[in-house]
Design a protein around this motif. Sequence first.
Motif, short mmCIF file in Angstrom:
data_model
loop_
_atom_site.label_atom_id
_atom_site.label_comp_id
_atom_site.label_asym_id
_atom_site.label_seq_id
_atom_site.Cartn_x
_atom_site.Cartn_y
_atom_site.Cartn_z
N SER A 70 0.81 -1.22 0.00
CA SER A 70 0.00 0.00 0.00
C SER A 70 0.84 1.27 0.00
CB SER A 70 -0.95 0.00 1.21
OG SER A 70 -1.93 -0.99 1.09
N ALA A 71 1.94 1.28 0.75
CA ALA A 71 2.78 2.47 0.80
C ALA A 71 3.35 2.79 -0.58
CB ALA A 71 3.90 2.29 1.82
N PHE A 72 3.80 1.76 -1.29
CA PHE A 72 4.36 1.98 -2.63
C PHE A 72 3.28 2.41 -3.60
CE2 PHE A 72 6.23 0.77 -6.73
CZ PHE A 72 7.49 1.34 -6.61
N LEU A 73 2.11 1.80 -3.50
CA LEU A 73 0.99 2.17 -4.37
C LEU A 73 0.58 3.62 -4.14
CD1 LEU A 73 -1.15 1.32 -6.46
CD2 LEU A 73 -2.55 0.46 -4.56
N VAL A 74 0.54 4.03 -2.88
CA VAL A 74 0.21 5.42 -2.56
C VAL A 74 1.27 6.37 -3.13
CG1 VAL A 74 0.04 7.10 -0.67
CG2 VAL A 74 -1.20 4.93 -0.53
N GLN A 75 2.54 6.00 -2.98
CA GLN A 75 3.62 6.83 -3.52
C GLN A 75 3.48 7.00 -5.03
OE1 GLN A 75 6.20 8.54 -1.88
NE2 GLN A 75 6.34 9.42 -3.93
N LYS A 76 3.19 5.90 -5.73
CA LYS A 76 3.03 5.99 -7.18
C LYS A 76 1.79 6.80 -7.55
CE LYS A 76 5.67 4.50 -9.45
NZ LYS A 76 7.01 5.01 -9.81
N GLY A 77 0.74 6.70 -6.72
CA GLY A 77 -0.45 7.50 -6.97
C GLY A 77 -0.17 8.98 -6.81
N LEU A 78 0.56 9.34 -5.77
CA LEU A 78 0.93 10.74 -5.56
C LEU A 78 1.77 11.26 -6.73
CD1 LEU A 78 1.84 10.66 -1.76
CD2 LEU A 78 -0.16 11.77 -2.77
N GLU A 79 2.71 10.44 -7.18
CA GLU A 79 3.56 10.85 -8.30
C GLU A 79 2.75 11.02 -9.58
OE1 GLU A 79 6.59 7.91 -8.62
OE2 GLU A 79 7.54 8.41 -6.71
N TYR A 80 1.85 10.10 -9.84
CA TYR A 80 1.08 10.13 -11.09
C TYR A 80 0.21 11.39 -11.17
CZ TYR A 80 -2.00 8.82 -14.90
OH TYR A 80 -2.71 8.83 -16.08
N PHE A 81 -0.43 11.72 -10.05
CA PHE A 81 -1.32 12.88 -10.05
C PHE A 81 -0.60 14.18 -9.67
CE2 PHE A 81 -4.28 9.30 -9.29
CZ PHE A 81 -5.15 9.51 -10.36
N SER A 82 0.71 14.10 -9.47
CA SER A 82 1.53 15.27 -9.12
C SER A 82 1.04 15.93 -7.83
CB SER A 82 1.54 16.30 -10.26
OG SER A 82 2.08 15.73 -11.43
N TYR A 83 0.72 15.10 -6.84
CA TYR A 83 0.28 15.59 -5.54
C TYR A 83 1.41 15.52 -4.53
CZ TYR A 83 -4.71 15.09 -6.86
OH TYR A 83 -5.94 15.19 -7.45
#
Length: 212
Positions: A70-83
């Motif tokens: 989950s931590a890695f998935l969240v990190q990639k989500g933040l990166e993808y949406f530029s958050y």
Amino acid sequence: MRTKLFKALSEELCSFIEQEGMAVRPYSHPRLSYFQQLTEEGQQTAIETLQNYLEVCRSVYKENHSLKDSAFLVQKGLEYFSYQCHPSIFEMVEKESRVVEFYTPQNTQIFRTINYFEFASYTIEDLYCRPWNHLYIRDEEIDNLLIQGVGAVLTKAAGPEGVLVPNQHLLTEKASLERVTITVDGVHLLPLMQKEAVEGFACIIDCRPLLY
């Protein structure tokens, strides 16, 4: 054409979820009745939102991680949406029972950790084509507290560490055959930033199956 594309994307997401050991249906009927009921603009939004989530999932697999990380998935989500988000989100997600979701200011869910599907019985079509208030029900008092919390986050009144709504409550599916109910032990809301602007909010839900 849009119906065919949404169907293929839904099936692709289901295949990812199945690789992680869970079973989710892409849709209840191949005609995609809920998708068909959307306006053309609504259909395009559903497709783009699903495509974006799939891109996040693909980026995780490209780096040889499991979606259950989950931590890695969240990190990639933040990166993808530029958050940018307060780093406490990574401490919160270490607890396996916590589900993380990203929402736009218009309350459209654009991201979720994969453990969401351990607590839900809805199809992919349901999640992307039906309003949240058609899918779930909980105590009105809790809804009001969460609405206040979201408002405080979006207006920066809450600060970068967000708002905790600690009230334990039940969250029930109201439009599924299973009527799955979970116990929510608390909800933490964090701002999702782009530069100095709040462009959405993260919802960290501490949940567990209801024990009868």
